[in-house]
Design an enzyme around this catalytic site. Structure first.
Site, PDB file in Angstrom:
ATOM      1  N   HIS A 130       5.570  22.428   5.945  1.00 48.72           N
ATOM      2  CA  HIS A 130       4.671  22.879   7.006  1.00 48.72           C
ATOM      3  C   HIS A 130       3.496  23.626   6.384  1.00 48.72           C
ATOM      4  O   HIS A 130       3.459  23.861   5.168  1.00 48.72           O
ATOM      5  CB  HIS A 130       5.406  23.739   8.035  1.00 48.72           C
ATOM      6  CG  HIS A 130       5.978  25.021   7.512  1.00 48.72           C
ATOM      7  ND1 HIS A 130       6.978  25.087   6.558  1.00 48.72           N
ATOM      8  CD2 HIS A 130       5.690  26.319   7.826  1.00 48.72           C
ATOM      9  CE1 HIS A 130       7.285  26.342   6.321  1.00 48.72           C
ATOM     10  NE2 HIS A 130       6.513  27.111   7.063  1.00 48.72           N
ATOM     11  N   ASP A 165       2.655  30.440   2.691  1.00 42.06           N
ATOM     12  CA  ASP A 165       3.629  30.618   1.609  1.00 42.06           C
ATOM     13  C   ASP A 165       4.236  29.297   1.157  1.00 42.06           C
ATOM     14  O   ASP A 165       5.023  29.269   0.211  1.00 42.06           O
ATOM     15  CB  ASP A 165       4.732  31.604   2.015  1.00 42.06           C
ATOM     16  CG  ASP A 165       5.467  31.206   3.291  1.00 42.06           C
ATOM     17  OD1 ASP A 165       4.831  30.664   4.199  1.00 42.06           O
ATOM     18  OD2 ASP A 165       6.682  31.466   3.377  1.00 42.06           O
TER      19      ASP A 165
END
Length: 307
Positions: free
Chosen positions: A63, A67
């Protein structure tokens, strides 16, 4: 087949854990490495391993949270800077918007690559890759934004050829050996050499499931069904299940529940909140092991052969 964790933290880097990146090493199977997510400073983490960036031929992004993708521009550029090595194209899989992020980052920074990126932007699940040796499936998970999990399936391989048995049976070493290995019946000097008599049982392929950020979900169970190895996030401990749900994450116990329901052999827990250090990490592991005995909380650079 081996797996190595380049980053195991959640949200932001800490002194002990970098952000998410996982290397699936298929060096014996196809002489390449597949990278799952590429958090900030992944290229720095790679410097502490034996991984050669040019061996990374596919990148699977779960996604578009930072991060999991902020390391892409740096890694892609560094891979191109290795001008002394062969420049090979790279395939990238992930949610819609991935291409825009990557190309905008490269364009605004004036970065030029010596190889092509072939993008595969995914809106739904299904089979996203297949060749003679592997299949890869993807399915949306349950996170705060569109997020994917990946199931890597190694196809069964032909068993070992009993070369000594063939030789003793009277077949001379050479091209005829290759024909038997390919499953062809060979006749030599009036004698029949049937492959079923000289080839062992097929080697059963391995299944590896690597999930992005997710609440406990049926999709996770489906992706992990019967897997040799499941990589599942475990951002929080069990008592923080409400917080986990609010933020689109799982506890270590919930990850273990998925592994148990799916009949997984080995569970590796990653995406650990920075609040868990020292003995608190053991708490995450203990809660998972109460449900699935073969569970382990990984750390940066942890490496494991997949059985």
């Amino acid at each position: 087949m081996e797996i190595q964790f380049l980053g195991t933290g959640a949200g932001q880097p800490s002194k002990s854990r970098n952000t998410q990146a996982i290397a699936l090493k298929l060096l014996d199977e196809r002489n390449e490495i597949w990278l799952f997510d590429c958090g900030e400073a992944t290229q720095h983490q790679i410097l502490n391993t034996t991984i050669k960036p040019r061996k990374i031929k596919k990148i699977f992004i779960t996604h578009l949270h930072g991060d999991h993708i902020f390391g892409l521009p740096g890694f892609l550029s560094s891979r191109s800077f290795q001008s002394s090595e062969e420049q090979t194209d790279l395939e990238m899989y992930g949610p819609v918007g991935l291409k825009n992020y990557v190309m905008t980052s490269l364009r605004l920074s004036g970065s030029k690559l010596g190889y092509r990126i072939i993008f595969h932007e995914l809106e739904n699940g299904g089979k996203i890759f297949e060749d003679d040796s592997f299949e890869v499936y993807a399915e949306p998970l349950d996170h705060t934004i569109f997020c994917l999990g990946y199931r890597v399936v190694e196809k069964n391989r032909v068993g070992e050829l009993d070369a000594q048995g063939l030789k003793e049976a009277g077949l001379p070493f050479g091209p005829l050996f290759g024909q038997v290995k390919k499953g062809q019946v060979v006749e030599y000097k009036g004698k029949i050499f049937d492959p079923k008599d000289f080839i062992g049982q097929d080697k059963i392929g391995k299944i590896v499931t690597i999930l992005g950020d997710t609440r406990k979900s049926n999709a996770a169970v489906r992706l992990a069904w019967g897997a040799n190895l499941l990589v599942h996030e475990a951002t929080y401990e069990a008592k923080e299940s409400k917080m986990a749900r609010n933020h689109g994450h799982s506890t270590s116990k919930q990850a273990a529940d998925v592994a148990k329901e799916a009949g997984v052999n080995r569970l590796l827990l990653t995406h650990i909140s920075a609040r868990y250090v020292g003995p608190l990490v053991n708490q995450l592991a203990s809660e998972a092991q109460e449900v699935h005995a073969n569970a382990f909380v990984v750390r940066d650079f942890y490496e494991e052969k997949i059985d």
